[in-house]
Design an enzyme around this catalytic site. Structure first.
Site, mmCIF file in Angstrom:
data_model
loop_
_atom_site.group_PDB
_atom_site.id
_atom_site.type_symbol
_atom_site.label_atom_id
_atom_site.label_comp_id
_atom_site.label_asym_id
_atom_site.label_seq_id
_atom_site.Cartn_x
_atom_site.Cartn_y
_atom_site.Cartn_z
ATOM 1 N N SER A 115 66.149 -3.669 28.330
ATOM 2 C CA SER A 115 65.095 -3.283 27.381
ATOM 3 C C SER A 115 64.392 -4.486 26.773
ATOM 4 O O SER A 115 63.385 -4.328 26.072
ATOM 5 C CB SER A 115 65.641 -2.360 26.301
ATOM 6 O OG SER A 115 66.411 -3.064 25.362
ATOM 7 N N GLN A 116 64.866 -5.703 27.062
ATOM 8 C CA GLN A 116 64.085 -6.879 26.680
ATOM 9 C C GLN A 116 62.752 -6.913 27.433
ATOM 10 O O GLN A 116 61.818 -7.598 27.020
ATOM 11 C CB GLN A 116 64.886 -8.171 26.927
ATOM 12 C CG GLN A 116 65.358 -8.381 28.359
ATOM 13 C CD GLN A 116 66.701 -7.709 28.661
ATOM 14 O OE1 GLN A 116 67.060 -6.722 28.020
ATOM 15 N NE2 GLN A 116 67.433 -8.243 29.640
ATOM 16 N N THR A 148 69.879 -1.560 24.307
ATOM 17 C CA THR A 148 69.938 -1.564 22.841
ATOM 18 C C THR A 148 69.010 -2.596 22.198
ATOM 19 O O THR A 148 68.718 -2.501 21.013
ATOM 20 C CB THR A 148 71.381 -1.818 22.350
ATOM 21 O OG1 THR A 148 71.807 -3.107 22.809
ATOM 22 C CG2 THR A 148 72.323 -0.741 22.829
ATOM 23 N N LYS A 221 69.185 -2.848 14.923
ATOM 24 C CA LYS A 221 70.353 -3.533 15.491
ATOM 25 C C LYS A 221 70.688 -4.730 14.614
ATOM 26 O O LYS A 221 69.804 -5.527 14.285
ATOM 27 C CB LYS A 221 70.021 -3.976 16.918
ATOM 28 C CG LYS A 221 71.201 -4.519 17.698
ATOM 29 C CD LYS A 221 70.829 -4.818 19.155
ATOM 30 C CE LYS A 221 72.047 -5.225 19.956
ATOM 31 N NZ LYS A 221 71.740 -5.485 21.381
#
Ligand code: ASP
Length: 383
Positions: A115-116, A148, A221
């Site tokens: 997800s980066q 995440t 996060k």
């Protein structure tokens, strides 16, 4: 973090169940070729205060897989290394024993990336697909598996563009699927439990990890590797999940919140400028030089920064650039007109939105031609 237990809404999604043969086949609902389906066999007990699925029909949940560590696999040559986005959506549900007792599942692979690398190139088709699924009544809820690192950004984007009040639940994991005590299967099970719960309706887009349910607006996060990394620093989590039940601490309130249409094309450039001791105005000028239409300050303290940066932000605002003050601090509200005079500068205070979510809101406002600082401020107050 203290759990608010005064009001507990419980939905039973497993446990005592009437045995029936699951018969629906979502794969026949014009799903893409990559779709697979598993049919459930046991109906859940009725949820509290809500209509239960008709006898014989488990809730229909579509899992949209995008990648992340939850789909990650270890590298053969390393003790710690792994690559995100390797396992398929079907691999993920196959790793969760009994998940077919909770819901009738269908799966679609939207992407398979860390997800980066998430961007609106994935967000826009993802949001369109969710709206299409709900508009065609193809599912009662959607679960998205996701890395995440940017899960909170995708959740916030979807929270603002998904047109239905049916549950949209994002799940990820901190350990890859091949790790000892991988957390992905449990998190996926919890997310399906939440999406299958009638009580999840109207809570907006949710993020579920480590038995905890978070709202898209607040979740963030906070730890690089811990399983207990996600927190909702301002309002607290909205609920929790155990093996049998989904508990919401407060009733849904978001049914009447306005949503944006899903943007047709990629969204305008909005940059985040980080503040620190000794910062100068170069990052603001760089952003403008790259044609940013909005700038979000990840300020020190209460959205503060050095005088040259404030002055550059004020100049940008006077030229029609949306200039938002947010904070690099992990919690609390960036207060309008406190130490910085937003009225004079033409800047907007992000209130309790962090910089990355503020950036997404500014992009959506720009797409919808909302650039007047007062209207932008109103949007920050209501979204
Ligand atoms: N880099 C991974 C990702 O965001 C990390 C994770 O999923 O936990 O895809």
């Amino acid at each position: 973090m203290a759990r608010k237990s005064a009001t507990v809404f419980a939905s039973v999604v497993a446990g005592v169940a009437v045995l029936v043969v699951g018969c629906s086949d979502p794969a026949s609902d014009s799903a893409p070729a990559s779709t697979t389906a598993t049919s459930g066999r046991a109906a859940p007990a009725p949820a509290s205060g809500q209509a239960a699925p008709a006898p014989g029909n488990l809730p229909r949940i579509t899992i949209l897989a995008t990648g992340g560590t939850i789909a990650g696999k270890a590298n053969a040559n390393s003790a710690v290394g792994y690559t995100a986005g390797e396992a398929s959506a079907k691999d993920l549900i196959d790793a969760v024993p009994g998940i077919d007792k909770i819901a009738t599942l269908s799966t679609e692979q939207i992407s398979n990336i860390g997800s980066q690398d998430m961007s609106d190139a994935v967000w826009l088709p993802l949001a369109r697909r969710i709206n299409e699924i709900f508009a065609g009544n193809k599912a009662d809820g959607v679960v998205i598996t996701h890395g995440t690192d940017t899960i909170e950004e995708t959740a916030f984007f979807l929270d603002n563009v998904v047109a239905a009040d049916k549950p949209v639940v994002l799940a990820g994991s901190m350990r890859p699927s091949t790790a000892l005590s991988a957390d992905g299967p449990a998190n996926l099970r919890s997310a399906v439990q939440v999406a299958a719960s009638p009580d999840a309706r109207g809570h907006g887009t949710l993020v579920v990890l480590n038995d905890t349910i978070h709202g898209a607006h607040d979740v963030t996060k906070t730890n690089t590797t811990s399983l207990q990394t996600f927190v909702s620093p301002n309002d607290g989590p909205v609920g929790h999940v155990d093996a049998a039940e989904v508990h919401f601490y407060r009733p849904a309130t978001e049914q009447h919140r306005p949503r944006f249409p899903v943007p047709e094309n990629s969204m305008p450039r909005v940059d985040i400028v980080y503040s620190y001791a000794g910062v100068d105005a170069d990052p603001v000028n760089d952003a403008l030089g790259h044609d940013a239409k909005g700038i979000v300050l990840a300020g020190v303290g209460d959205g503060n920064t050095a005088k040259p940066v404030l002055s550059a932000l004020g100049d940008a605002a006077k030229k029609g650039i949306i200039a938002v003050r947010s904070t690099r601090v992990g919690s609390g509200s960036t207060v309008r007109n406190a130490e910085v005079n937003d009225d004079d500068l033409g800047t907007v205070a992000s209130l309790d939105l962090n910089p990355s979510k503020s950036r997404i809101l500014v992009q959506l406002l720009l797409v919808n031609d909302i650039t007047d600082p007062h209207k932008v401020q109103d949007a920050f107050a209501t979204r």
